[in-house]
Scaffold this active site. Structure first.
Site, PDB file in Angstrom:
ATOM      1  N   HIS A 160     -18.414   7.634   7.145  1.00 26.01           N
ATOM      2  CA  HIS A 160     -17.854   8.743   6.359  1.00 26.01           C
ATOM      3  C   HIS A 160     -18.793   9.093   5.204  1.00 26.01           C
ATOM      4  CE1 HIS A 160     -13.727  10.707   6.144  1.00 26.01           C
ATOM      5  NE2 HIS A 160     -14.314  11.249   5.103  1.00 26.01           N
ATOM      6  N   TYR A 191     -18.088  15.962  -6.286  1.00 23.14           N
ATOM      7  CA  TYR A 191     -17.171  15.729  -5.167  1.00 23.14           C
ATOM      8  C   TYR A 191     -17.964  15.656  -3.856  1.00 23.14           C
ATOM      9  CZ  TYR A 191     -14.072  16.604  -1.316  1.00 23.14           C
ATOM     10  OH  TYR A 191     -13.460  16.512  -0.093  1.00 23.14           O
TER      11      TYR A 191
HETATM   12  C1  LIG Z   1     -17.622  16.367   0.668  1.00 23.60           C
HETATM   13  C2  LIG Z   1     -17.372  15.670   1.971  1.00 23.60           C
HETATM   14  C3  LIG Z   1     -16.168  15.871   2.620  1.00 23.60           C
HETATM   15  C4  LIG Z   1     -15.931  15.238   3.831  1.00 23.60           C
HETATM   16  N1  LIG Z   1     -14.765  15.478   4.475  1.00 23.60           N
HETATM   17  C5  LIG Z   1     -14.544  14.927   5.682  1.00 23.60           C
HETATM   18  C6  LIG Z   1     -13.364  15.202   6.390  1.00 23.60           C
HETATM   19  O1  LIG Z   1     -12.498  15.977   5.950  1.00 23.60           O
HETATM   20  N2  LIG Z   1     -13.190  14.596   7.589  1.00 23.60           N
HETATM   21  C7  LIG Z   1     -14.121  13.735   8.121  1.00 23.60           C
HETATM   22  O2  LIG Z   1     -13.932  13.199   9.213  1.00 23.60           O
HETATM   23  N3  LIG Z   1     -15.263  13.464   7.454  1.00 23.60           N
HETATM   24  C8  LIG Z   1     -15.491  14.034   6.270  1.00 23.60           C
HETATM   25  N4  LIG Z   1     -16.663  13.767   5.615  1.00 23.60           N
HETATM   26  C9  LIG Z   1     -17.644  12.870   6.233  1.00 23.60           C
HETATM   27  C10 LIG Z   1     -18.648  13.639   7.100  1.00 23.60           C
HETATM   28  O3  LIG Z   1     -18.043  14.096   8.285  1.00 23.60           O
HETATM   29  C11 LIG Z   1     -19.815  12.747   7.531  1.00 23.60           C
HETATM   30  O4  LIG Z   1     -19.315  11.567   8.093  1.00 23.60           O
HETATM   31  C12 LIG Z   1     -20.760  12.411   6.375  1.00 23.60           C
HETATM   32  O5  LIG Z   1     -20.840  13.448   5.445  1.00 23.60           O
HETATM   33  C13 LIG Z   1     -22.130  12.130   6.940  1.00 23.60           C
HETATM   34  O6  LIG Z   1     -22.975  11.725   5.945  1.00 23.60           O
HETATM   35  P1  LIG Z   1     -24.075  12.667   5.197  1.00 23.60           P
HETATM   36  O7  LIG Z   1     -23.291  13.473   4.211  1.00 23.60           O
HETATM   37  O8  LIG Z   1     -24.956  11.652   4.593  1.00 23.60           O
HETATM   38  O9  LIG Z   1     -24.750  13.516   6.252  1.00 23.60           O
HETATM   39  C14 LIG Z   1     -16.905  14.381   4.397  1.00 23.60           C
HETATM   40  C15 LIG Z   1     -18.120  14.200   3.737  1.00 23.60           C
HETATM   41  C16 LIG Z   1     -18.365  14.839   2.541  1.00 23.60           C
HETATM   42  C17 LIG Z   1     -19.693  14.629   1.866  1.00 23.60           C
HETATM   43  O1  LIG Z   2     -13.538  13.964   1.009  1.00 24.94           O
HETATM   44  C1  LIG Z   2     -13.548  13.405   2.107  1.00 24.94           C
HETATM   45  O2  LIG Z   2     -14.452  12.614   2.438  1.00 24.94           O
HETATM   46  C2  LIG Z   2     -12.484  13.620   3.084  1.00 24.94           C
HETATM   47  O3  LIG Z   2     -12.606  13.110   4.150  1.00 24.94           O
HETATM   48  C3  LIG Z   2     -11.289  14.457   2.818  1.00 24.94           C
HETATM   49  C4  LIG Z   2     -10.117  14.173   3.472  1.00 24.94           C
HETATM   50  C5  LIG Z   2      -8.984  14.925   3.227  1.00 24.94           C
HETATM   51  C6  LIG Z   2      -9.034  15.946   2.341  1.00 24.94           C
HETATM   52  C7  LIG Z   2     -10.190  16.236   1.727  1.00 24.94           C
HETATM   53  C8  LIG Z   2     -11.328  15.511   1.970  1.00 24.94           C
END
Ligand SMILES: Cc1cc2nc3c(=O)[nH]c(=O)nc-3n(C[C@H](O)[C@H](O)[C@H](O)COP(=O)(O)O)c2cc1C
Ligand SMILES: O=C(O)C(=O)c1ccccc1
Length: 399
Positions: A287, A59
């Site tokens: 993201h 995940y």
């Molecule tokens: C497991 C996971 C969950 C994430 N959840 C969110 C989130 O809830 N909201 C959001 O804006 N970005 C989310 N992101 C994106 C991160 O904010 C970010 O853009 C991204 O992880 C950056 O890339 P990197 O993992 O290569 O450093 C998520 C990323 C990962 C890996």
């Molecule tokens: O998993 C993610 O990248 C993410 O942005 C997210 C958004 C809502 C709930 C859980 C994760």
């Protein structure tokens, strides 16, 4: 791993031969009071893989579709090279940057990622403490497994001046958004980050293969509890909506005097719209390769956004930052600071708060070292002409 004995290493010794050491904890005082964790990012990731449930590891690690963008975010940094300047006479270095919503002791903040209690029982509390101890910002996600008020309190116990930002998706029901904004304000957050790149959920094949769709018993998205329209005491789903528009950003801004960052901008025209709609700054991000598998690497999208914004607001970048050299390249291309997502999750899974502290310390130390190698005194010394496509050695602009 690190090159030679510590010669005038600046704020930290860092580069000595003794930094190797695997992942053992030595019981000594860490940056934020816990045991010191050794090992580089790759080792922390391997440790995380070893301790996490494979569904949870995937995940965190996974991306959308064929995971092209996931790989490209890192690969794009390796296609860029730095042209250092020499003999600039910068004897000392200052890594700090001031942003709307807080000062960072290093130009690296913790990007919002979901569900930290999947990685470690302390969850976002550990991440908040480590970020505060490092003097940087945690962008705490709406999808956190600890409520935002507790996250901010944990950071403030470490440093009364710690800044925590709150990330949210504009909810299609405005009163839900309003309630989340109010919670973040009451908790003491100093900025909001609105994620705009998720009109729909990304489709993650690894999650489908594991059948991972729900949090385990006992974990929940705590910020989503007791919201309008939801069950009393229960949580609402984190809704994403393709109906969300600039008008929703306007309405959200009207609710608060906090600075509002817009995250997930890739098109320069959207960056201009963000400025026109009063965003305090934009975050160039795909993201972490989790939304659309057709987009450019984040660092490849950065220069055009920086040019379009033309200094009116700061631009942040996240995606694929895995070392201090990546931080330096992004700053030279015009980012004010960068976010790190997965590396923090690997540190958290490997060793809780001390693991996150290790990740931030590695990045700070490597960035400081690269800045010194570029003859830089502070991030402003990292200018556009210092970045060239690898294989050319020629600067696009020399001046
Ligand atoms: C497991 C996971 C969950 C994430 N959840 C969110 C989130 O809830 N909201 C959001 O804006 N970005 C989310 N992101 C994106 C991160 O904010 C970010 O853009 C991204 O992880 C950056 O890339 P990197 O993992 O290569 O450093 C998520 C990323 C990962 C890996
Ligand atoms: O998993 C993610 O990248 C993410 O942005 C997210 C958004 C809502 C709930 C859980 C994760």
């Amino acid at each position: 791993m690190s090159g030679g004995p510590a010669v005038n290493g600046g704020p930290t010794a860092g580069g000595g031969l003794s930094t190797n050491g695997g992942l053992s904890t030595n019981g000594g005082p860490g940056v934020s009071g816990g045991p010191t964790v050794h090992g580089d990012l790759a080792e922390l990731r391997e440790r995380a893989r070893a301790v996490l449930d494979p569904a949870h590891y995937d995940y965190y690690a996974g991306g959308v579709g064929d995971e092209v963008v996931l790989g490209e975010n890192e690969a794009a940094f390796r296609r860029l090279a730095l042209l250092p300047r020499v003999l600039r006479g910068r004897a000392t270095r200052d890594l700090a940057v001031d942003l709307p919503g807080g000062r960072l002791a290093l130009p690296v903040l913790v990007a919002p990622t979901a569900f930290h209690r999947l990685a470690h029982p302390d969850g976002e509390l550990a991440t908040a403490r480590a970020a505060a101890a490092a003097g940087t910002v945690l962008v705490s996600g709406v999808a956190s497994t600890v409520a935002i008020a507790e996250v901010v309190a944990a950071a403030r116990e470490v440093d009364a001046g710690a800044a925590v930002w709150f990330q949210l998706y504009p909810h299609p029901e405005h009163d839900v958004t309003a309630c989340l904004v109010r919670r973040a304000e009451r908790a003491g957050c100093t900025a909001l980050v609105v994620t705009a790149d998720s009109p729909v959920f990304g489709r993650h094949r690894r999650d489908a293969e594991h059948g991972f769709h729900d949090l385990p018993e006992g974990l929940a998205a705590e910020n989503m509890r007791d919201l309008p329209g939801g069950p009393p005491g229960g949580t609402r789903d984190i809704a994403m909506s393709p109906a969300v528009s600039w008008a929703d950003l306007d309405r959200l801004r009207a609710l608060t005097s906090l600075p509002v960052w817009l995250k997930g901008v890739l098109h320069p025209r959207d960056a201009v719209l963000a400025v026109e709609h009063g965003a305090a700054g934009v975050v160039v991000s795909n993201h972490g390769g989790r939304q659309c598998d057709l987009v450019p690497a984040a660092v490849d999208a950065l220069p055009a956004v920086v040019e379009a914004v033309a200094g009116r607001v700061p631009v942040l970048l996240d995606g694929g930052v895995r070392g201090g050299g990546d931080v330096a390249v992004a700053l030279a291309l015009g980012a004010a600071a960068v976010g790190v997502g997965r590396p923090v999750l690997w540190g958290l899974a490997a060793a809780g708060e001390a693991g996150v502290a290790r990740v931030l310390d590695l990045l700070r130390d490597e960035f400081d070292h690269v800045l010194a190698l570029c003859g830089g005194r502070d991030p402003a010394d990292l200018t556009r002409d210092l970045v060239v496509p690898r294989g050319t050695g020629v600067s696009a602009r020399c001046g």
